[in-house]
Design an enzyme around this catalytic site. Structure first.
Site, short mmCIF file in Angstrom:
data_model
loop_
_atom_site.label_atom_id
_atom_site.label_comp_id
_atom_site.label_asym_id
_atom_site.label_seq_id
_atom_site.Cartn_x
_atom_site.Cartn_y
_atom_site.Cartn_z
N CYS A 1 0.86 -1.19 0.00
CA CYS A 1 0.00 0.00 0.00
C CYS A 1 0.88 1.23 0.00
CB CYS A 1 -0.86 0.01 1.26
SG CYS A 1 -1.80 -1.49 1.50
N ARG B 1 1.25 1.72 -6.02
CA ARG B 1 1.48 0.75 -4.94
C ARG B 1 0.20 0.03 -4.57
NH1 ARG B 1 6.23 1.65 -2.16
NH2 ARG B 1 5.40 0.49 -0.39
N TRP C 1 -3.70 -1.69 -1.18
CA TRP C 1 -3.64 -2.91 -1.98
C TRP C 1 -4.04 -4.02 -1.01
CZ3 TRP C 1 -3.26 -4.42 -6.86
CH2 TRP C 1 -3.03 -5.77 -7.09
N ASN D 1 0.97 -0.07 5.98
CA ASN D 1 1.39 -0.82 4.79
C ASN D 1 2.14 -2.05 5.29
OD1 ASN D 1 2.44 -1.81 2.37
ND2 ASN D 1 4.25 -0.48 2.52
N GLY D 2 1.77 -3.23 4.82
CA GLY D 2 2.45 -4.45 5.26
C GLY D 2 1.45 -5.50 5.72
N GLU E 1 7.57 -20.69 -19.97
CA GLU E 1 7.47 -19.34 -19.43
C GLU E 1 8.60 -18.46 -19.96
OE1 GLU E 1 6.10 -16.05 -17.12
OE2 GLU E 1 5.23 -17.76 -18.17
N LYS F 1 8.01 -14.96 -22.02
CA LYS F 1 8.57 -13.67 -21.58
C LYS F 1 9.27 -12.98 -22.74
CE LYS F 1 6.63 -13.87 -18.95
NZ LYS F 1 5.52 -13.40 -18.15
N GLU G 1 6.73 -11.88 -25.66
CA GLU G 1 5.74 -10.83 -25.43
C GLU G 1 6.36 -9.45 -25.29
OE1 GLU G 1 3.41 -10.78 -21.76
OE2 GLU G 1 4.69 -12.38 -20.98
N HIS H 1 11.89 -34.92 -33.92
CA HIS H 1 10.69 -35.40 -34.64
C HIS H 1 10.12 -34.32 -35.55
CE1 HIS H 1 10.87 -38.98 -32.19
NE2 HIS H 1 11.04 -38.20 -31.14
N LYS I 1 -2.77 -5.80 -19.35
CA LYS I 1 -2.40 -6.46 -18.10
C LYS I 1 -3.44 -7.49 -17.69
CE LYS I 1 0.05 -7.48 -14.61
NZ LYS I 1 1.20 -8.34 -14.88
#
Ligand code: AGP
Length: 607
Positions: free
Chosen positions: A2, A27, A76, A100-101, A480, A484, A487, A503, A602
């Site tokens: 946050c 944040r 957040w 925050n935390g 993955e 990365k 994209e 093959h 996103k």
């Protein structure tokens, strides 16, 4: 993660606080609020939603605030869905706080406070801190702060107002960032300099366990024993945009560097006495014993995290796992039954195909568990059970830390399932959990030296297409790695099971074709080595990502990117970091818009 801000001075502070929160919205942005010392009262205005739609609208409906001392917060959510009651500041008529935390022992403290006669309004962990401060406050704010800090565990940065001290702000931190800004006849607190850069460039860094007492004349720093501390006044040189990225060139690079902490935030609250606890979502061993199949469904990187999960779960729990791309799962009439568990994975919690797959699974009566990063998102609300990954906001479109914590969850789930089904002993489970908790340090090791990834990128920058290869967990991980790179650098890339190359796909290899071989699995290394030789003999430029103690055949390796060694099973959690950074630096060298790649969003909320 946050954002918090505070002001005490001579100017009316409401707009100063709101402006600071606007700068901190990267944040967290699911709710926001301010509390000010208005006419000898603590006046709080807070609302769910982004600052513009929520807090600003509410403030415009209020009489103008004249207060010159106040605190603010943009949230957040981690504990308690985004709502007016769960938003900050939190408190009562005597004390008000922004936090925050994560307070890890909040349940225990809450039980104590309830037994002391306190009632709770919100679902937040933060409220226990506000109530504890009130419980200990007997006229001396510092004493109340000291006693409260001694009781709480976890990570926090807290800004505090006491009604009886209308021009003072108290602040304390542990692990979460907090600075004290110095102005001319005014003082500030903030999660980072972005919030106050418009007002001042001068600030102090508050260290763990230090308590700051601010008023317009200045600040007194004390340690936990109330000894007064002298601190160095620093000057910020960054512009706002750079500050939002914490000095990193892109959010993607910043978020990769946040992976060790995000990993701890995701894993530690789920470890109890050395074993995995899923108590918070109600997934019991009884339920785990009864499932016939486990389905893992997601899109993009979330599906890739599930693919690593499949390998780990089947290896440890010896039960069948089906991984599905959500857009396929929702239309292929999967062989699902009420005796199955469907795990849906999503960072945003709003991806349309994943949402539809969840609906389908709920409709069939299967148990559904959502692994989600955004608290209160649609998928979180619709699933029967939900576990939050607590990675904090992921701004870069290219998912990195969210993938990391999603994959970490797959390991937690595999350990718990295997123990519940008697496929591993408690002792084996503890040792696996121990290894998992050692991963953040290994990630940190990978982040210490970035040159190897920059050098590898310099070898890939002009490629038109390339291949990622691997076997077993390395194959799952190479998916993955390939995504990365594709994209954000727009280089065509495919991930391929190393044993499958001959093959057909090996026909793509010609002189200089880059091949990134992920080779972390010691049991499969000889096999992977022979596949490396196959592509090398056809002219490929071979980059091998492997543990530092793996001996490579020099003649078939053009570039080795080494990672800290460890057990095969956990290697994907470490080896993904070089793959993320190689993709990042390749995109940077190609001057791509790393954080906002073309054609992508996103969160894909349409089908
Ligand atoms: C990953 O870098 C991409 N942004 C994308 O593949 C993403 O993983 C996918 O769209 C799923 O998003 P979600 O986790 O928010 O559901």
């Amino acid at each position: 993660m946050c954002g918090i801000v505070g002001y005490t001075g001579r100017r009316a502070c409401a707009e100063i606080l709101v402006e600071g929160l606007r700068k901190l919205e990267y944040r967290g942005y699911d709710s926001a609020g301010i509390a000010v010392q208005e006419r000898q009262k603590l006046k709080t205005v807070k609302a769910k939603g982004k600052i513009r739609e929520g807090l600003e609208k509410k403030l415009s409906e209020e009489a103008p605030l004249t207060a010159v001392c106040g605190i603010g917060h943009t949230r957040w959510a981690t504990h308690g869905e985004p709502s007016d009651i769960n938003s900050h500041p939190i408190g009562n008529g005597r004390v008000s706080i922004v936090h925050n935390g994560i307070i890890e022992n909040y349940r225990k403290v809450k039980e104590f406070l309830i037994s002391a006669g306190y009632a709770f309004e919100s679902e937040t962990d933060t409220e226990v801190v506000a109530k504890l401060l009130d419980y200990y406050y007997e006229g001396d704010p510092l004493e109340a702060v000291r006693k409260t800090v001694a009781e709480i565990d976890g990570a926090y940065a807290i800004g505090i107002l006491f009604r009886d001290f209308p021009d003072k702000i108290y602040a304390v931190r542990k692990e979460c960032p907090l600075i004290v800004g110095k102005g001319d006849g005014e003082m500030f607190i903030a999660s980072d300099i972005t919030a106050i850069l418009k007002e001042t460039r001068e600030y102090y860094l508050l260290e763990d366990g230090e308590i700051a007492e601010l008023d317009q004349s200045g600040v007194i720093f004390r340690d936990i024993h109330s000894a007064v501390l002298q601190k160095e006044l620093l000057t910020a040189t960054w512009d706002v945009e750079a500050a939002e990225k914490g000095g990193y060139a892109h959010f993607m690079l910043k978020e990769i560097h946040e992976e060790p902490q995000a990993f701890k935030n995701a894993v530690s609250p789920r470890i109890r006495d050395g074993l995995v606890s899923f108590e918070e979502c109600g997934l019991t061993d009884e339920m785990l014993k009864k499932y016939k199949h486990v389905y893992i469904v997601g899109c993009g990187s979330a599906m890739h995290a599930g693919t690593v999960g499949k390998y780990v779960i089947e290896a440890l729990a010896r039960m069948p796992v089906v991984v599905d791309i959500a857009s396929e799962f929702r239309y292929r009439d999967p062989l699902l039954s009420p005796e199955d568990l469907v795990i849906v994975i999503s960072q945003s919690g709003e991806t349309a195909d994943t949402k539809a797959a969840l609906k389908l699974a709920n409709g069939i009566g299967a148990d559904t568990l959502a692994i989600v990063n955004v608290v209160g998102s649609s998928i979180a609300r619709e699933a029967k059970m939900v576990m939050y990954t607590m990675a904090g906001p992921e701004i870069s479109v290219c998912s990195t830390k969210a993938y990391m914590v999603q994959t970490a969850f797959m390991y937690l789930f595999a350990f718990k399932l295997a123990l519940a089904r008697g496929m591993i002993s408690e002792e084996e489970c503890r040792s696996l959990v121990g290894e998992l908790c050692a991963v953040p340090e290994k990630i940190g090791e990978c982040l210490k030296k970035l040159e190897p990834y920059q050098y590898a990128a310099s070898k890939l920058v002009n490629a038109e297409s390339l291949l990622y290869i691997g076997r077993g967990l390395d194959y799952a991980l190479s998916m993955e790695g390939s995504l990365k790179l594709k994209e954000i650098s727009y280089i065509h890339s495919e991930s391929y099971a190393a044993g499958e190359l001959k093959h057909g796909t090996i026909s793509l290899i010609e002189q200089g074709t880059p091949v990134i071989a992920v080779a972390t699995q010691t049991k499969l290394f000889e096999k992977t080595q022979s596949n490396i030789k196959e592509v090398k003999s056809r002219g490929a430029f071979v980059v091998v990502v492997c543990p530092e103690d793996m001996s490579l055949e020099q003649e078939s390796t053009d570039l080795a990117v080494r990672i800290p060694s460890g057990s095969d099973l956990l290697m994907p959690l470490v080896a993904v970091v070089p793959l993320q950074l190689i993709a990042y630096y390749t995109a940077v060298l190609r001057d791509c818009d790393v954080d906002k790649p073309r054609n992508l969003a996103k969160s894909v909320t349409v089908e």
